[in-house]
Design an enzyme around this catalytic site. Structure first.
Site, PDB file in Angstrom:
ATOM      1  N   THR A  21       0.848  -1.188   0.000  1.00 30.81           N
ATOM      2  CA  THR A  21       0.000   0.000   0.000  1.00 30.81           C
ATOM      3  C   THR A  21       0.883   1.237   0.000  1.00 30.81           C
ATOM      4  OG1 THR A  21      -1.608  -1.255   1.306  1.00 30.81           O
ATOM      5  CG2 THR A  21      -1.963   1.111   1.107  1.00 30.81           C
TER       6      THR A  21
ATOM      7  N   GLU B 162       3.392  -6.447  16.508  1.00 31.22           N
ATOM      8  CA  GLU B 162       3.080  -5.262  15.715  1.00 31.22           C
ATOM      9  C   GLU B 162       1.752  -4.694  16.193  1.00 31.22           C
ATOM     10  OE1 GLU B 162       3.015  -7.044  11.851  1.00 31.22           O
ATOM     11  OE2 GLU B 162       1.251  -8.270  12.288  1.00 31.22           O
TER      12      GLU B 162
ATOM     13  N   LYS C 212       3.889  -9.490   3.062  1.00 33.79           N
ATOM     14  CA  LYS C 212       2.505  -9.022   3.172  1.00 33.79           C
ATOM     15  C   LYS C 212       1.651  -9.818   2.182  1.00 33.79           C
ATOM     16  CE  LYS C 212       0.061  -4.754   4.161  1.00 33.79           C
ATOM     17  NZ  LYS C 212       0.159  -3.286   4.216  1.00 33.79           N
TER      18      LYS C 212
END
Length: 275
Positions: free
Chosen positions: A29, A174, A141
């Site tokens: 992204t 995270e 990812k």
């Protein structure tokens, strides 16, 4: 929101694409500022790592980069998501009859509240949903984000802005959509991501900035209590790009951990905002 499939403006995907059938692919992204995809070489490198790890056929990288730049054209500030799927295929897991990679791009408005949060700071709550340990897929990812979907639902039902996420052994990993760093004096820490989690592009950018500073960074495996004694906590991703944490509610029956220092945040922000 505008979509492109393999370079052509389109908003539908074949039902037998493996992104739909198995989450078979990876994505990144990108923050768009004044028509520029920020940190584009790092995003391409991230996709290359994901493709290699998933044994996917590589797309034409120069063509993909061209498509990304074209999609960003005319956008003053936005979010450009790039998905690479293995392509279409049959019913089963086997990849022998797949057609080759599918490129999916989407452009959406930039979340303006991120700008406010950079100045006001945010609060975190401990997620009751952990992420699994998988050393092989750790870091990339990939498209299998069900854990994050469930964590996001929890955040939306809480009064916090983000969630502190642990692995199934109870160690810090995270946040739902961001990486995390904390500072004690001139020592900075971030979770090691060799067992689970996502190695964000902005996380790597911060590691590079800290290497040029008088801060000392360590990638560690710690339990959330390590944050109770921190001078400062920040979170980061490619869109935020770095935001200070004001408070963490780690457990309902324990004191809230509060932070006032913005020293590290102020040092990092100019270098993280570059396009």
């Amino acid at each position: 929101m505008t979509y492109w499939i393999n370079g052509n403006q389109c908003d539908y995907l074949p039902v037998n694409d493996r992104a739909v059938q198995f989450g078979d692919g990876c994505f990144t992204t990108i923050r768009v500022e004044q028509e520029l995809p920020a940190l584009l070489p790092s995003h391409i490198k991230r996709l290359q790592k994901g493709v290699e790890k998933l044994f996917m056929p590589a797309p034409d990288w120069s063509q993909l980069e061209s498509h990304i730049k074209q999609a960003a054209r005319g956008c003053e500030r936005g979010v450009l998501k790039v998905i690479l799927s293995r392509g279409t295929g049959g019913r089963g897991y086997g990849i022998a009859d797949t057609t080759g990679p599918t490129q999916i791009l989407s452009l959406s408005p930039y979340p303006e509240h991120y700008i406010t949060q950079r100045q006001a700071g945010i609060s975190l709550v401990l997620s009751p949903i952990s992420v699994g340990i998988n050393p092989y897929l750790a870091g990339i990812k990939h498209l299998n984000r069900l854990e994050q979907v469930l964590i996001k639902q929890f955040i939306e039902q809480s009064k916090a802005d983000e969630a502190l996420v642990l692995d199934s052994d109870g160690r810090l990993v995270e946040c739902c959509t961001a990486n995390i760093f904390w500072r004690k004096g001139k020592k900075v820490y971030t979770p090691a991501l060799n067992q689970s989690g996502v190695e964000g592009v902005m996380r790597q950018r911060i590691i590079e900035l800290l290497a040029e500073s008088d801060y000392h960074l360590s990638c560690v495996m710690r339990y959330p209590e390590a944050l109770a004694h921190a001078d400062e906590v920040i979170i980061c991703n490619s869109l935020l790009p770095v935001i200070p944490v004001n408070r963490i509610q780690a457990h309902k029956n324990q004191l809230v951990w509060k932070y006032q220092s913005r020293e590290l945040h102020e040092y990092l922000l100019p270098g993280c905002l570059i396009a």
